[in-house]
Design a protein around this motif. Structure first.
Motif, PDB file in Angstrom:
ATOM      1  N   TYR A  26      42.036  45.745  32.658  1.00 24.99           N
ATOM      2  CA  TYR A  26      40.534  46.114  32.666  1.00 24.99           C
ATOM      3  C   TYR A  26      40.567  47.307  31.984  1.00 24.99           C
ATOM      4  O   TYR A  26      40.828  48.368  32.061  1.00 24.99           O
ATOM      5  CB  TYR A  26      40.184  46.318  33.992  1.00 24.99           C
ATOM      6  CG  TYR A  26      38.936  47.026  34.190  1.00 24.99           C
ATOM      7  CD1 TYR A  26      38.584  48.319  34.250  1.00 24.99           C
ATOM      8  CD2 TYR A  26      37.585  46.077  33.973  1.00 24.99           C
ATOM      9  CE1 TYR A  26      37.441  48.763  34.471  1.00 24.99           C
ATOM     10  CE2 TYR A  26      36.502  46.416  34.185  1.00 24.99           C
ATOM     11  CZ  TYR A  26      35.952  47.919  34.312  1.00 24.99           C
ATOM     12  OH  TYR A  26      34.778  48.463  34.270  1.00 24.99           O
ATOM     13  N   GLU A  27      39.515  47.224  30.881  1.00 27.66           N
ATOM     14  CA  GLU A  27      38.960  48.753  29.982  1.00 27.66           C
ATOM     15  C   GLU A  27      37.769  48.488  29.950  1.00 27.66           C
ATOM     16  O   GLU A  27      37.145  47.475  29.477  1.00 27.66           O
ATOM     17  CB  GLU A  27      39.942  48.311  28.770  1.00 27.66           C
ATOM     18  CG  GLU A  27      39.749  47.147  27.795  1.00 27.66           C
ATOM     19  CD  GLU A  27      40.677  47.258  26.816  1.00 27.66           C
ATOM     20  OE1 GLU A  27      40.204  47.069  25.721  1.00 27.66           O
ATOM     21  OE2 GLU A  27      41.717  47.318  27.041  1.00 27.66           O
ATOM     22  N   PHE A  42      32.693  45.663  41.878  1.00 26.63           N
ATOM     23  CA  PHE A  42      34.063  45.613  42.233  1.00 26.63           C
ATOM     24  C   PHE A  42      34.814  46.700  43.133  1.00 26.63           C
ATOM     25  O   PHE A  42      35.525  46.549  43.714  1.00 26.63           O
ATOM     26  CB  PHE A  42      34.830  45.404  40.828  1.00 26.63           C
ATOM     27  CG  PHE A  42      34.769  44.049  40.154  1.00 26.63           C
ATOM     28  CD1 PHE A  42      35.452  43.007  40.698  1.00 26.63           C
ATOM     29  CD2 PHE A  42      33.858  43.799  39.043  1.00 26.63           C
ATOM     30  CE1 PHE A  42      35.696  41.911  39.803  1.00 26.63           C
ATOM     31  CE2 PHE A  42      33.769  42.564  38.411  1.00 26.63           C
ATOM     32  CZ  PHE A  42      34.852  41.711  38.842  1.00 26.63           C
ATOM     33  N   GLY A  43      33.949  47.709  42.536  1.00 23.63           N
ATOM     34  CA  GLY A  43      34.614  48.964  43.444  1.00 23.63           C
ATOM     35  C   GLY A  43      36.023  48.961  42.937  1.00 23.63           C
ATOM     36  O   GLY A  43      36.652  48.895  41.957  1.00 23.63           O
ATOM     37  N   PRO A  44      36.972  49.470  44.030  1.00 27.46           N
ATOM     38  CA  PRO A  44      38.318  49.493  44.025  1.00 27.46           C
ATOM     39  C   PRO A  44      39.006  48.327  44.145  1.00 27.46           C
ATOM     40  O   PRO A  44      40.420  48.391  44.125  1.00 27.46           O
ATOM     41  CB  PRO A  44      38.542  50.490  45.042  1.00 27.46           C
ATOM     42  CG  PRO A  44      37.650  50.287  46.193  1.00 27.46           C
ATOM     43  CD  PRO A  44      36.600  50.047  45.558  1.00 27.46           C
ATOM     44  N   GLY A  45      38.376  47.207  44.242  1.00 29.11           N
ATOM     45  CA  GLY A  45      39.067  46.016  44.609  1.00 29.11           C
ATOM     46  C   GLY A  45      39.589  45.343  43.267  1.00 29.11           C
ATOM     47  O   GLY A  45      39.479  45.982  42.227  1.00 29.11           O
ATOM     48  N   GLU A  96      28.955  36.661  42.293  1.00 24.68           N
ATOM     49  CA  GLU A  96      29.003  37.933  43.092  1.00 24.68           C
ATOM     50  C   GLU A  96      29.897  38.821  42.299  1.00 24.68           C
ATOM     51  O   GLU A  96      29.514  40.051  42.225  1.00 24.68           O
ATOM     52  CB  GLU A  96      29.287  37.559  44.444  1.00 24.68           C
ATOM     53  CG  GLU A  96      29.577  38.828  45.315  1.00 24.68           C
ATOM     54  CD  GLU A  96      29.757  38.764  46.734  1.00 24.68           C
ATOM     55  OE1 GLU A  96      30.191  39.372  47.394  1.00 24.68           O
ATOM     56  OE2 GLU A  96      30.165  37.375  47.130  1.00 24.68           O
ATOM     57  N   ARG A  97      31.175  38.370  41.842  1.00 21.13           N
ATOM     58  CA  ARG A  97      31.948  39.316  41.168  1.00 21.13           C
ATOM     59  C   ARG A  97      32.466  38.516  39.948  1.00 21.13           C
ATOM     60  O   ARG A  97      33.591  38.340  39.877  1.00 21.13           O
ATOM     61  CB  ARG A  97      32.893  39.638  42.054  1.00 21.13           C
ATOM     62  CG  ARG A  97      32.985  40.939  43.054  1.00 21.13           C
ATOM     63  CD  ARG A  97      34.026  41.406  43.619  1.00 21.13           C
ATOM     64  NE  ARG A  97      34.802  40.554  44.388  1.00 21.13           N
ATOM     65  CZ  ARG A  97      34.964  40.655  45.784  1.00 21.13           C
ATOM     66  NH1 ARG A  97      34.049  41.307  46.349  1.00 21.13           N
ATOM     67  NH2 ARG A  97      35.792  39.602  46.386  1.00 21.13           N
ATOM     68  N   TYR A 110      34.505  39.816  33.473  1.00 13.61           N
ATOM     69  CA  TYR A 110      35.003  40.798  34.466  1.00 13.61           C
ATOM     70  C   TYR A 110      35.081  39.609  35.541  1.00 13.61           C
ATOM     71  O   TYR A 110      33.818  39.292  36.104  1.00 13.61           O
ATOM     72  CB  TYR A 110      34.365  41.881  34.623  1.00 13.61           C
ATOM     73  CG  TYR A 110      34.400  42.785  33.442  1.00 13.61           C
ATOM     74  CD1 TYR A 110      35.261  43.776  33.251  1.00 13.61           C
ATOM     75  CD2 TYR A 110      33.360  42.753  32.325  1.00 13.61           C
ATOM     76  CE1 TYR A 110      35.317  44.542  31.983  1.00 13.61           C
ATOM     77  CE2 TYR A 110      33.305  43.499  31.148  1.00 13.61           C
ATOM     78  CZ  TYR A 110      34.312  44.358  31.315  1.00 13.61           C
ATOM     79  OH  TYR A 110      33.921  45.235  30.094  1.00 13.61           O
ATOM     80  N   ALA A 111      36.255  39.439  36.253  1.00 13.50           N
ATOM     81  CA  ALA A 111      36.225  38.502  37.351  1.00 13.50           C
ATOM     82  C   ALA A 111      37.147  38.951  38.500  1.00 13.50           C
ATOM     83  O   ALA A 111      37.839  39.871  38.243  1.00 13.50           O
ATOM     84  CB  ALA A 111      36.792  37.155  36.774  1.00 13.50           C
ATOM     85  N   SER A 112      37.025  38.134  39.786  1.00 13.80           N
ATOM     86  CA  SER A 112      38.023  38.839  40.649  1.00 13.80           C
ATOM     87  C   SER A 112      39.469  37.943  40.608  1.00 13.80           C
ATOM     88  O   SER A 112      40.357  38.451  41.625  1.00 13.80           O
ATOM     89  CB  SER A 112      37.207  38.322  42.107  1.00 13.80           C
ATOM     90  OG  SER A 112      37.196  37.028  42.014  1.00 13.80           O
TER      91      SER A 112
END
Length: 368
Positions: A26-27, A42-45, A96-97, A110-112
């Motif tokens: 992730y950048e 996303f926070g810290p997740g 949602e994410r 950007y995904a989970s």
């Protein structure tokens, strides 16, 4: 099922799926404000990133996902390449994410989980990636407005690109070979200093137009007028070029400093910062980071410049643009169908005007 519904359905099913794929890096590849919704979601997740080059149809993306736009950048400024009224950058929330950040050149998801990130990019690419269009020949004027450094694109006519025979008539028999070597240097080296010297009216600016048209597909040219050389020492200088490098990462960057004697002369109290910065840009730690080619035009002779700027390795090219003797001027005048005034030597400007300059010429700033 349409593309939008298909992507949202896939993201819901893939979100909790187990996968053995390696986590993607992730950048942050855009302005902070564009990615604020991503950071908040996303926070810290876990978060996974997948990117692909364009060009991308940002307008169609904005229309297709109009009700899911989280951040947008739309410009009404006139642009020599895109006209007026165009989308510059979008942040789209697909789930949602699940987010998309896109500009004309780059798209990132950007995904989970990694699978969703990759599959979403692939699905978007099938519909929204555009075929590469020929680039119009332009250069960027660097200016300062509202306290920040910015650019304005200026269109160059591409109908006057000279062939080797014409270049020889304008600049001398040895010029075509030098020109090809210079083009090769600008194409293979990422930083360095080039100096074009000679009296006013001898064709330095005209040649730079030729160079910009020739390299329009691979290089991005920035023009900095003598009156704005102070921007070289502006606190935002490095941030500005860093941002340009991010936005145009596929282009080689060339900065043109016209009438730049003051920035190149031996260091004095009034130009020390400009000279020191040029040294760092062309062959220092800062140069490694910025990767800029610098072309300077001067009306004095190169031997009058600061010796540190002219040492081998930093100075990658030098060319003197002189006045023509009458025999050579007559050949060019005949090819142009122009009369040649009386005299023993001529500048290009005098040949094109058909008369000799009565007083030293004062050129307008820039390539207009």
């Amino acid at each position: 099922m349409n593309l939008k519904t298909d992507i949202l359905k896939t993201s819901r099913h893939a979100r909790d799926a187990n996968t053995e794929q390696a986590r993607l890096a992730y950048e942050t590849s855009s302005r902070t404000w564009v990615l604020e919704p991503v950071r908040a979601a996303f926070g810290p997740g876990p978060q996974h990133y997948c990117a692909a080059d364009g060009p991308w149809d940002v307008k169609r993306l904005a229309e297709t996902f109009s009700d899911q736009l989280e951040r947008t950048w739309y410009s009404l400024r006139e642009d020599a390449e895109r006209g007026s009224g165009y989308w510059c950058e979008l942040c789209i929330r697909l789930g949602e994410r699940l987010f998309v950040r896109v500009d004309e050149d780059n798209l990132a998801v950007y995904a989970s989980d990694p699978r969703t990130a990759v599959e979403t990019v692939e699905r978007l690419a099938r519909t929204f990636r555009k075929a590469a269009e020929p680039r119009l020949p332009t250069f960027q004027i660097v200016k300062q407005s509202a306290g920040s450094i910015d650019t304005e694109a200026v269109r160059i006519g591409d109908d006057a690109l000279l062939d080797s025979a014409a270049l020889a008539l304008h600049y001398g028999e040895d010029f075509p070979a030098w020109h090809e070597a210079f083009v090769d240097t600008l194409s293979t080296r990422h930083r360095g200093l080039s100096v074009l010297d000679g009296p006013p009216g001898t064709g330095k600016t005209s040649y730079l137009r030729q160079l910009m048209v020739r390299l329009k597909d691979t290089h991005r040219f920035y023009f900095l007028a003598a009156a704005n050389l102070r921007l070289l020492r502006d606190a935002e200088f490095v941030d500005f070029w860093s941002s340009e490098r991010r936005l145009h990462e596929d282009a080689s960057m060339v900065v043109i400093l016209e009438d730049s004697e003051n920035a190149l002369m031996p260091r004095r109290s009034d130009n020390r910062e400009e000279v020191s910065l040029l040294l760092s840009i062309t062959d220092g730690i800062l140069g490694e980071f910025l990767r800029l080619q610098v072309i300077c035009t001067i009306n004095c002779q190169a031997r009058e410049l600061d010796p540190a700027l002219l040492r081998p390795g930093r100075l990658v090219a030098h060319r003197h643009f002189g006045r023509m003797n009458r025999a050579r001027a007559e050949r060019l005048a005949v090819s142009l169908g122009r009369p040649l005034p009386a005299g023993d030597d001529f500048s290009l400007a005098e040949i094109f005007r058909g008369e000799r300059a009565a007083t030293p010429e004062k050129r307008t700033i820039g390539f207009g």
